[in-house]
Design a protein around this motif. Sequence first.
Motif, PDB file in Angstrom:
ATOM      1  N   TYR A  89     -62.488  17.954 -39.941  1.00 16.68           N
ATOM      2  CA  TYR A  89     -61.964  17.704 -41.172  1.00 16.68           C
ATOM      3  C   TYR A  89     -62.584  16.550 -41.927  1.00 16.68           C
ATOM      4  O   TYR A  89     -63.381  16.718 -43.284  1.00 16.68           O
ATOM      5  CB  TYR A  89     -60.282  17.659 -41.150  1.00 16.68           C
ATOM      6  N   CYS A 124     -54.969  19.256 -41.903  1.00 10.56           N
ATOM      7  CA  CYS A 124     -56.681  18.957 -41.435  1.00 10.56           C
ATOM      8  C   CYS A 124     -57.522  20.229 -41.685  1.00 10.56           C
ATOM      9  O   CYS A 124     -58.465  20.267 -41.038  1.00 10.56           O
ATOM     10  CB  CYS A 124     -56.504  18.645 -39.805  1.00 10.56           C
ATOM     11  N   THR A 125     -56.793  21.087 -42.602  1.00  7.11           N
ATOM     12  CA  THR A 125     -57.725  22.290 -42.785  1.00  7.11           C
ATOM     13  C   THR A 125     -57.788  22.341 -44.210  1.00  7.11           C
ATOM     14  O   THR A 125     -57.033  22.001 -44.968  1.00  7.11           O
ATOM     15  CB  THR A 125     -57.179  23.815 -42.277  1.00  7.11           C
ATOM     16  N   GLY A 153     -65.357  22.241 -44.786  1.00  5.87           N
ATOM     17  CA  GLY A 153     -64.174  21.809 -43.924  1.00  5.87           C
ATOM     18  C   GLY A 153     -63.739  22.754 -42.997  1.00  5.87           C
ATOM     19  O   GLY A 153     -64.076  23.999 -43.170  1.00  5.87           O
TER      20      GLY A 153
END
Length: 574
Positions: A89, A124-125, A153
């Motif tokens: 990320y 984190c995505t 990402g």
Amino acid sequence: MTKMTPSEALVETLVAEGIKEVFGIVGSAYMDALDLFPAAGIRFVSVAHEQAAAHAADGLARVSGRPQVCIAQNGPGAANFVSAITAAYWAHSPVVAITPETGTMGMGTGGFQELDQMPWFHACTKYQVRVNRPERMAELARQCFHVAKAECGPTQLNIPRDYFYGDIECEIYKTSEVSRGPGPEADLEEAARMLSAASFPVILAGGGVSISNAVEETRSLAEYLTAPVVSSYLHNDTFPAGHRLSVGPIGYCGSKAAMRTISKADVILALGCRLGPFGTLPQYGMDYWPRGARIIQVDIDHRQLGLSRRVHLPVTADARAFANRLLLTLQASGRNREPNAERLAEVKREKEAWRKELDAWSRAPSRLMHPRRFLQELSSAAPKGSIVTTDVGNTCSMCNSYFGFTGARQFLPALSWGNCGIAYALALGAKVGVPERPVFALQGDGAYGISGLSEVMTAVREQIPVIAVVFNNNAWAAEKKNQIDYYDNRFVGTNLANPDFAQLARDMGAEGYRIEDPKDVNEVVAAAVSSGRPVVIDAIIDGAAEVLAEPFRRDALRPPVRHLPRYRHLSAHS
Ligand SMILES: Cc1ncc(C[n+]2csc(CCOP(=O)(O)OP(=O)(O)O)c2C)c(N)n1
Ligand SMILES: [Mg+2]
């Protein structure tokens, strides 16, 4: 519309996206899809720990510039992805994490390997989705690829395990390429005006230069303006190190030439750069950031513009398209610039002074091999065009001032997540993507123990010939340095006692070398490169206080204050 099973729809989507490898550890939850991989032409790279699968997908994504995939068993397997997906990320790396989960009829009953897997990846995505009907498998998988590419990402495709089965009708097609523009005409003109009028323009080349393959465009622009090019922290591969306008990276353990050069700037073109706050902190006692400089910030992600610094001209644009058009705008303005001899001479002077200083540091006396001397030899022994991954640690950080590159996508560091144990698996993925180039995984002995050591088994089993270099100072030295500087040499948890890593590598089926003398580096590296096999080089280096780099987080550490009588002797001034 074609009749198929959801497993077939998933695998066909991977094929449509050009996926040749999937990294993971086998699990019953997705075995129905896994069984199709060989027939689909997809290689399943079986690792030792799922964290390595996600790091390897990240490494492959970083060298290829294409989305890559990791997959894991529901529950514990998917949980092992979390740290590595976070690393991806912050590296702006398009990794699609496929996480099968508990079947729909069991959800919420606490059956087996069950926990809501969406919150783990929430922060984190760039996008996450739970396949809510088997019929939507291809559509939702495709969306994961689309967003991973478009937003640079990781994404998460979460699939209830019973949704791999059944008959569906669907259409398979590839995601399209998203084109990104050079930014508004008015901004390009304003940038051209600011740079033309500048007395000391500097280009700060960020990760976006590498991601958008803008090195050539940056070079042309720099040459037209005679603008020195500084690489942003940990982005050493954003400009060819041998170029006469290259001064190296700023940031922790970076180049003093770069820091002194940017300190003189009156206009900075921050190209593909988020101006990360950690990367511009004072270093070597130098508060080099030019607070009076006017900044043109170009980033594909508008959220980064002006986030950590005041910016005079923020532009949402692709770094490559912007650099390309900016050069045309400058040329059209009629200001046909002659090379600025004075600036070129200044760059040369700064680089020479830094080279001499670094050389003196690298030749300082030490009891065991000096880490800097070793890095000096290693960086010159690594063949041109090699790919280098680095970990987080004291010695790894010093790499920032030794390793230069010829082009983009050659330097793969841990970047902002800063997790120990990333380098080896990043290298596994990189080597799969670029098998013709030597790939070096550089890491400390502590970090190697976290993940590298066990993944040597993967390299051997899967025949991925990465060259691991273990900076062996028998310590978690980056943290030990804090105990030296702030805690009066009280070493809690920072000493290590290592096995013979070279022998251990041989026991695992790899090649193992031990280096104790810098004179041996060339020969060992040459043997490692030509062996075509996984190699582990155990480099025995000094870890004494004098050889270590500055504490990493000088900015955040404070001398200890203790009030309770039983701890008072542990105060800074006891
Ligand atoms: C996963 C993780 N755990 C802990 C840390 C804290 N940490 C930062 S540097 C470091 C020491 C690294 O030691 P080593 O890999 O031996 O390299 P050295 O500093 O000795 O060169 C540690 C433990 C971290 N960054 N990541
Ligand atoms: Mg160490």
